[in-house]
Design an enzyme around this catalytic site. Structure first.
Site, PDB file in Angstrom:
ATOM      1  N   ARG A   1      50.426  53.057  81.735  1.00 27.12           N
ATOM      2  CA  ARG A   1      50.097  52.348  82.833  1.00 27.12           C
ATOM      3  C   ARG A   1      49.154  52.085  82.767  1.00 27.12           C
ATOM      4  NH1 ARG A   1      54.183  56.020  83.484  1.00 27.12           N
ATOM      5  NH2 ARG A   1      56.717  55.021  83.509  1.00 27.12           N
TER       6      ARG A   1
ATOM      7  N   LYS B   1      54.958  58.332  87.395  1.00 31.43           N
ATOM      8  CA  LYS B   1      56.118  58.658  87.092  1.00 31.43           C
ATOM      9  C   LYS B   1      57.359  59.741  86.492  1.00 31.43           C
ATOM     10  CE  LYS B   1      57.045  54.622  87.596  1.00 31.43           C
ATOM     11  NZ  LYS B   1      57.219  52.860  87.813  1.00 31.43           N
TER      12      LYS B   1
ATOM     13  N   HIS C   1      50.501  46.346  82.096  1.00 32.67           N
ATOM     14  CA  HIS C   1      52.093  47.035  81.849  1.00 32.67           C
ATOM     15  C   HIS C   1      52.369  46.304  81.171  1.00 32.67           C
ATOM     16  CE1 HIS C   1      54.751  49.961  83.227  1.00 32.67           C
ATOM     17  NE2 HIS C   1      55.458  48.478  83.166  1.00 32.67           N
TER      18      HIS C   1
ATOM     19  N   ARG D   1      51.788  47.802  77.744  1.00 32.42           N
ATOM     20  CA  ARG D   1      52.592  48.883  77.975  1.00 32.42           C
ATOM     21  C   ARG D   1      54.190  48.926  76.801  1.00 32.42           C
ATOM     22  NH1 ARG D   1      54.067  53.965  79.228  1.00 32.42           N
ATOM     23  NH2 ARG D   1      55.838  54.884  80.459  1.00 32.42           N
TER      24      ARG D   1
ATOM     25  N   HIS E   1      59.120  58.525  78.277  1.00 37.13           N
ATOM     26  CA  HIS E   1      60.485  58.434  79.013  1.00 37.13           C
ATOM     27  C   HIS E   1      61.231  59.454  79.239  1.00 37.13           C
ATOM     28  CE1 HIS E   1      60.024  53.400  78.047  1.00 37.13           C
ATOM     29  NE2 HIS E   1      59.519  53.926  78.581  1.00 37.13           N
TER      30      HIS E   1
ATOM     31  N   TYR F   1      63.468  48.834  73.878  1.00 32.65           N
ATOM     32  CA  TYR F   1      61.876  48.489  72.695  1.00 32.65           C
ATOM     33  C   TYR F   1      62.838  48.337  71.554  1.00 32.65           C
ATOM     34  CZ  TYR F   1      58.656  49.055  76.120  1.00 32.65           C
ATOM     35  OH  TYR F   1      58.187  49.404  77.325  1.00 32.65           O
TER      36      TYR F   1
END
Length: 182
Positions: free
Chosen positions: A41, A66, A135, A138, A161, A170
């Site tokens: 990010r 995050k 982004h 990413r 994640h 993805y």
């Protein structure tokens, strides 16, 4: 096409070529490579410190934001070459003692906004069909890993994640995953 949220590998190559022709080629090439390869990010990449990089052992600490899972990634040859080129230029910079990896022309930490501008400018010079933003790099990382046949759990860990639902995007979009089904 303009609503696309990721870049293709060939578009990343075009971005890198445009960065090499820009005002700060070493910094911008390194920034784009590292942002793509590590799926960062914008706030993660502009927060990299020199102390996060271990050139002796070829690795970098990725501090995920995050509520993501931070991890250590290897440094790959192409990005290491770009990183070493930038570090050589950076060492001659008037603010070389700064803890931040990516510096502005004035020697301050590169801002999020400036990173957006760098990517937009490179995408325009490369004549991409979209205005690239961090982004997109990413997402490009996630799709590229899926295209290479990486396991969903590996991609999840690689991108930091916590929830696999953020990762399946993805792999679900990749028809290649069915090639070896039978």
């Amino acid at each position: 096409m303009s609503n696309r949220k990721y870049l293709t590998v060939s578009e990343i190559e075009q971005l890198l070529n445009a960065a090499r022709e820009g005002t700060f080629p070493e910094r911008d090439t390194c920034l784009i490579w590292m942002c793509f390869i590590h799926g960062c990010r914008v706030s993660e990449i502009n927060s990299w410190r020199l102390s996060d990089i271990d050139l002796l052992n070829n690795r970098i600490f990725i501090r995920r934001l995050k509520n993501g899972l931070s991890t250590i990634h290897p440094l790959y040859e192409l990005e290491r070459n770009a990183l070493e080129a930038w570090l050589n230029v950076r060492a001659r910079h008037r603010c070389a003692a700064s803890e931040w990896l990516f510096l502005s022309q004035k020697g301050n930490r590169l801002s999020r906004q400036r990173i957006y501008e760098i990517l937009r400018d490179c995408s325009q010079r490369a004549r991409l069909p979209v205005d690239a933003h961090p982004h997109m790099l990413r997402h490009a990382c996630g799709f590229a890993l899926a295209d290479r046949g990486m396991d969903t759990r590996l991609i999840q860990d690689y991108l930091g994640h916590r929830n696999i639902q953020h990762t399946v995007l993805y792999t679900a979009a990749n028809p290649q995953r069915f090639l070896r089904a039978w």
